[in-house]
Design a protein around this motif. Structure first.
Motif, PDB file in Angstrom:
ATOM      1  N   GLU A 195       4.357  -0.337   2.279  1.00  0.00           N
ATOM      2  CA  GLU A 195       4.514  -0.596   0.842  1.00  0.00           C
ATOM      3  C   GLU A 195       3.287  -1.394   0.370  1.00  0.00           C
ATOM      4  O   GLU A 195       3.304  -2.629   0.348  1.00  0.00           O
ATOM      5  CB  GLU A 195       5.799  -1.371   0.579  1.00  0.00           C
ATOM      6  N   MET A 196       2.224  -0.677  -0.018  1.00  0.00           N
ATOM      7  CA  MET A 196       0.950  -1.317  -0.322  1.00  0.00           C
ATOM      8  C   MET A 196       1.047  -2.250  -1.530  1.00  0.00           C
ATOM      9  O   MET A 196       0.464  -3.340  -1.538  1.00  0.00           O
ATOM     10  CB  MET A 196      -0.117  -0.253  -0.551  1.00  0.00           C
ATOM     11  N   GLY A 197       1.761  -1.815  -2.564  1.00  0.00           N
ATOM     12  CA  GLY A 197       1.884  -2.650  -3.753  1.00  0.00           C
ATOM     13  C   GLY A 197       2.567  -3.966  -3.468  1.00  0.00           C
ATOM     14  O   GLY A 197       2.113  -5.039  -3.901  1.00  0.00           O
ATOM     15  N   LYS A 198       3.677  -3.891  -2.736  1.00  0.00           N
ATOM     16  CA  LYS A 198       4.422  -5.097  -2.391  1.00  0.00           C
ATOM     17  C   LYS A 198       3.606  -5.991  -1.468  1.00  0.00           C
ATOM     18  O   LYS A 198       3.584  -7.222  -1.621  1.00  0.00           O
ATOM     19  CB  LYS A 198       5.747  -4.721  -1.730  1.00  0.00           C
ATOM     20  N   ALA A 199       2.901  -5.366  -0.490  1.00  0.00           N
ATOM     21  CA  ALA A 199       2.078  -6.133   0.454  1.00  0.00           C
ATOM     22  C   ALA A 199       0.985  -6.898  -0.285  1.00  0.00           C
ATOM     23  O   ALA A 199       0.757  -8.093  -0.026  1.00  0.00           O
ATOM     24  CB  ALA A 199       1.465  -5.196   1.493  1.00  0.00           C
ATOM     25  N   LYS A 200       0.317  -6.232  -1.216  1.00  0.00           N
ATOM     26  CA  LYS A 200      -0.764  -6.878  -1.963  1.00  0.00           C
ATOM     27  C   LYS A 200      -0.230  -8.036  -2.801  1.00  0.00           C
ATOM     28  O   LYS A 200      -0.846  -9.117  -2.849  1.00  0.00           O
ATOM     29  CB  LYS A 200      -1.476  -5.866  -2.860  1.00  0.00           C
TER      30      LYS A 200
ATOM     31  N   LEU B 291      -6.176 -16.953  -1.167  1.00  0.00           N
ATOM     32  CA  LEU B 291      -7.053 -17.175  -2.320  1.00  0.00           C
ATOM     33  C   LEU B 291      -7.656 -15.898  -2.879  1.00  0.00           C
ATOM     34  O   LEU B 291      -7.700 -15.703  -4.089  1.00  0.00           O
ATOM     35  CB  LEU B 291      -8.179 -18.145  -1.929  1.00  0.00           C
ATOM     36  N   LYS B 292      -8.179 -15.034  -1.997  1.00  0.00           N
ATOM     37  CA  LYS B 292      -8.825 -13.810  -2.489  1.00  0.00           C
ATOM     38  C   LYS B 292      -8.298 -12.602  -1.736  1.00  0.00           C
ATOM     39  O   LYS B 292      -8.477 -12.467  -0.529  1.00  0.00           O
ATOM     40  CB  LYS B 292     -10.356 -13.874  -2.350  1.00  0.00           C
ATOM     41  N   VAL B 293      -7.641 -11.716  -2.483  1.00  0.00           N
ATOM     42  CA  VAL B 293      -7.101 -10.475  -1.926  1.00  0.00           C
ATOM     43  C   VAL B 293      -7.539  -9.333  -2.839  1.00  0.00           C
ATOM     44  O   VAL B 293      -7.301  -9.379  -4.055  1.00  0.00           O
ATOM     45  CB  VAL B 293      -5.560 -10.527  -1.840  1.00  0.00           C
ATOM     46  N   VAL B 294      -8.184  -8.321  -2.255  1.00  0.00           N
ATOM     47  CA  VAL B 294      -8.648  -7.186  -3.061  1.00  0.00           C
ATOM     48  C   VAL B 294      -8.320  -5.884  -2.337  1.00  0.00           C
ATOM     49  O   VAL B 294      -8.084  -5.872  -1.119  1.00  0.00           O
ATOM     50  CB  VAL B 294     -10.175  -7.254  -3.327  1.00  0.00           C
ATOM     51  N   LYS B 295      -8.335  -4.801  -3.100  1.00  0.00           N
ATOM     52  CA  LYS B 295      -8.159  -3.476  -2.521  1.00  0.00           C
ATOM     53  C   LYS B 295      -9.512  -2.780  -2.572  1.00  0.00           C
ATOM     54  O   LYS B 295     -10.132  -2.680  -3.636  1.00  0.00           O
ATOM     55  CB  LYS B 295      -7.122  -2.680  -3.307  1.00  0.00           C
ATOM     56  N   ASP B 296     -10.001  -2.298  -1.416  1.00  0.00           N
ATOM     57  CA  ASP B 296     -11.339  -1.712  -1.394  1.00  0.00           C
ATOM     58  C   ASP B 296     -11.297  -0.208  -1.665  1.00  0.00           C
ATOM     59  O   ASP B 296     -10.231   0.382  -1.910  1.00  0.00           O
ATOM     60  CB  ASP B 296     -12.050  -2.024  -0.070  1.00  0.00           C
ATOM     61  N   GLU B 297     -12.483   0.424  -1.632  1.00  0.00           N
ATOM     62  CA  GLU B 297     -12.591   1.843  -1.964  1.00  0.00           C
ATOM     63  C   GLU B 297     -11.851   2.742  -0.984  1.00  0.00           C
ATOM     64  O   GLU B 297     -11.469   3.853  -1.318  1.00  0.00           O
ATOM     65  CB  GLU B 297     -14.066   2.240  -2.029  1.00  0.00           C
ATOM     66  N   ALA B 298     -11.684   2.262   0.238  1.00  0.00           N
ATOM     67  CA  ALA B 298     -10.973   3.047   1.253  1.00  0.00           C
ATOM     68  C   ALA B 298      -9.464   2.788   1.229  1.00  0.00           C
ATOM     69  O   ALA B 298      -8.756   3.191   2.156  1.00  0.00           O
ATOM     70  CB  ALA B 298     -11.531   2.738   2.637  1.00  0.00           C
TER      71      ALA B 298
ATOM     72  N   TYR C 136      -7.886   0.014   1.603  1.00  0.00           N
ATOM     73  CA  TYR C 136      -7.422  -1.077   2.466  1.00  0.00           C
ATOM     74  C   TYR C 136      -7.272  -2.334   1.628  1.00  0.00           C
ATOM     75  O   TYR C 136      -8.026  -2.560   0.672  1.00  0.00           O
ATOM     76  CB  TYR C 136      -8.422  -1.355   3.590  1.00  0.00           C
ATOM     77  N   ILE C 137      -6.283  -3.153   1.976  1.00  0.00           N
ATOM     78  CA  ILE C 137      -6.164  -4.477   1.369  1.00  0.00           C
ATOM     79  C   ILE C 137      -7.019  -5.437   2.200  1.00  0.00           C
ATOM     80  O   ILE C 137      -6.871  -5.512   3.416  1.00  0.00           O
ATOM     81  CB  ILE C 137      -4.699  -4.959   1.352  1.00  0.00           C
ATOM     82  N   ARG C 138      -7.903  -6.151   1.531  1.00  0.00           N
ATOM     83  CA  ARG C 138      -8.744  -7.124   2.220  1.00  0.00           C
ATOM     84  C   ARG C 138      -8.285  -8.541   1.881  1.00  0.00           C
ATOM     85  O   ARG C 138      -8.092  -8.873   0.721  1.00  0.00           O
ATOM     86  CB  ARG C 138     -10.207  -6.972   1.811  1.00  0.00           C
ATOM     87  N   VAL C 139      -8.188  -9.357   2.905  1.00  0.00           N
ATOM     88  CA  VAL C 139      -7.835 -10.764   2.733  1.00  0.00           C
ATOM     89  C   VAL C 139      -9.026 -11.609   3.176  1.00  0.00           C
ATOM     90  O   VAL C 139      -9.396 -11.614   4.355  1.00  0.00           O
ATOM     91  CB  VAL C 139      -6.588 -11.144   3.558  1.00  0.00           C
ATOM     92  N   TYR C 140      -9.667 -12.280   2.201  1.00  0.00           N
ATOM     93  CA  TYR C 140     -10.791 -13.155   2.490  1.00  0.00           C
ATOM     94  C   TYR C 140     -10.269 -14.586   2.595  1.00  0.00           C
ATOM     95  O   TYR C 140     -10.149 -15.300   1.608  1.00  0.00           O
ATOM     96  CB  TYR C 140     -11.836 -13.065   1.372  1.00  0.00           C
ATOM     97  N   ASP C 141      -9.954 -14.995   3.785  1.00  0.00           N
ATOM     98  CA  ASP C 141      -9.403 -16.332   3.991  1.00  0.00           C
ATOM     99  C   ASP C 141      -9.440 -16.619   5.496  1.00  0.00           C
ATOM    100  O   ASP C 141      -9.634 -15.715   6.309  1.00  0.00           O
ATOM    101  CB  ASP C 141      -7.960 -16.414   3.458  1.00  0.00           C
ATOM    102  N   SER C 142      -9.255 -17.877   5.839  1.00  0.00           N
ATOM    103  CA  SER C 142      -9.203 -18.259   7.252  1.00  0.00           C
ATOM    104  C   SER C 142      -7.819 -17.934   7.792  1.00  0.00           C
ATOM    105  O   SER C 142      -6.915 -18.793   7.828  1.00  0.00           O
ATOM    106  CB  SER C 142      -9.518 -19.754   7.402  1.00  0.00           C
ATOM    107  N   VAL C 143      -7.660 -16.700   8.218  1.00  0.00           N
ATOM    108  CA  VAL C 143      -6.358 -16.239   8.667  1.00  0.00           C
ATOM    109  C   VAL C 143      -6.549 -15.183   9.749  1.00  0.00           C
ATOM    110  O   VAL C 143      -7.528 -14.434   9.736  1.00  0.00           O
ATOM    111  CB  VAL C 143      -5.548 -15.666   7.475  1.00  0.00           C
ATOM    112  N   THR C 144      -5.616 -15.134  10.687  1.00  0.00           N
ATOM    113  CA  THR C 144      -5.692 -14.137  11.752  1.00  0.00           C
ATOM    114  C   THR C 144      -4.836 -12.923  11.388  1.00  0.00           C
ATOM    115  O   THR C 144      -3.889 -13.036  10.597  1.00  0.00           O
ATOM    116  CB  THR C 144      -5.184 -14.718  13.089  1.00  0.00           C
TER     117      THR C 144
END
Length: 299
Positions: free
Chosen positions: A232-237, A245-252, A254-262
């Motif tokens: 469920e991409m919408g719910k996940a995002k 802090l920063k979550v974006v959806k890229d051209e492919a 994918y949901i990208r999470v820019y943060d100090s997280v594993t």
């Protein structure tokens, strides 16, 4: 000693200032990726380095000598905008003509050697006007290589090349600088390809040098991120945007999470909120995204 050392370089065209107090250092043995948007001053700077247009101010030194010194001028190879070839002559005849212009002692041997380097020996008999854009680019690079120059200045040399042509050029560039005595300045808008070969970078904007860095420094500056796909991409995002802090959806997609997280933390967090992750990986931004982010910050 650097191959190129530029201090406070400027160029005015009437009331317009195309290059403004630009400083630039190209180490010996470097493949220097010169980057900037259209109209940023890249080609103007390269033309001044090559002596094709006069500077308005500042200094240019090549291998420790003034850029108008005859000895350093004779050791440069240049491809700016387009190779100066006669359309109705063959590739071979154009190359031979340039070799004679440069007073090369054994022109046939030299031409054969550089055509082999750019994998164009099989097309030597083709008329230049019948060559594809990519072939013409390779001919231009071959002409720039005549005379074994210590400094190559190449403006958009990768344009028109197919994937194999780009691979060949990467091999040629790396071979040229292998002994550490020769250097290349190469401008290109194909930043993904440039990143595969460049050892140093200079980023120019509005005629000013924004930053210079090594490939290692770029790698350290590029942000890491976690990329994922979920059922469920919408719910996940939405969930991730609430937590990071920063979550974006890229051209492919994918949901990208820019943060100090594993990745494990993200999978656990989404699972606990009823979302199943189907793909996940860690990565970091490349030169193109770094450049775009830098330009956005400048604006």
């Amino acid at each position: 000693m650097n191959a190129v050392e530029i201090k406070n370089l400027s160029k005015n065209f009437g009331e317009k200032q195309a290059v403004c107090s630009l400083n630039m250092s190209v180490p010996m043995g470097a493949i220097y990726g010169f980057i900037g948007e259209n109209g940023s001053g890249k080609s103007t700077t390269e033309k001044m380095i090559c002596g094709l247009i006069p500077k308005s101010g500042g200094s240019i030194k090549l291998y420790g000598k003034d850029y108008i010194d005859e000895s350093v001028r004779a050791s440069m190879g240049v491809l700016i905008e387009a190779p100066g070839c006669y359309p109705s002559l063959t590739v071979w005849d154009n190359m031979m003509l340039q070799a004679h212009n440069l007073s090369i002692s054994n022109p046939e041997k030299e031409v054969i050697s550089v055509l082999k380097k750019v994998r164009m020996e099989g097309a030597a008999g083709n008329k230049y006007k019948n060559c594809s854009l990519g072939m013409k680019q390779r001919v231009g690079i071959a002409m720039a290589l005549l005379g074994n120059p210590t400094l190559l200045v190449l403006d958009e040399p990768l344009n028109g090349l197919d994937a194999d042509g780009m691979r060949i050029m990467r091999e040629v560039f790396k071979d040229i600088v292998r002994d550490g005595t020769r250097s290349i300045i190469v401008s290109s808008h194909l930043l993904g390809e440039l990143q595969k070969v460049a050892t140093h970078y200079g980023i120019i904007r509005h005629g000013k040098m924004i930053c210079e860095m090594t490939a290692e420094e770029l790698d350290k500056s590029c942000r890491c991120f976690v990329a994922l796909k979920a059922e469920e991409m919408g719910k996940a995002k939405a969930l991730l945007e609430d937590k990071y802090l920063k979550v974006v959806k890229d051209e492919a997609e994918y949901i990208r999470v820019y943060d100090s997280v594993t990745p494990e933390e993200i999978v656990s967090y989404l699972y606990n909120h009823g979302v199943c992750v189907t793909e996940i990986q860690t990565d970091k931004i490349g030169l193109e995204e770094y450049y775009i982010d830098l330009m956005k910050e400048g604006k």
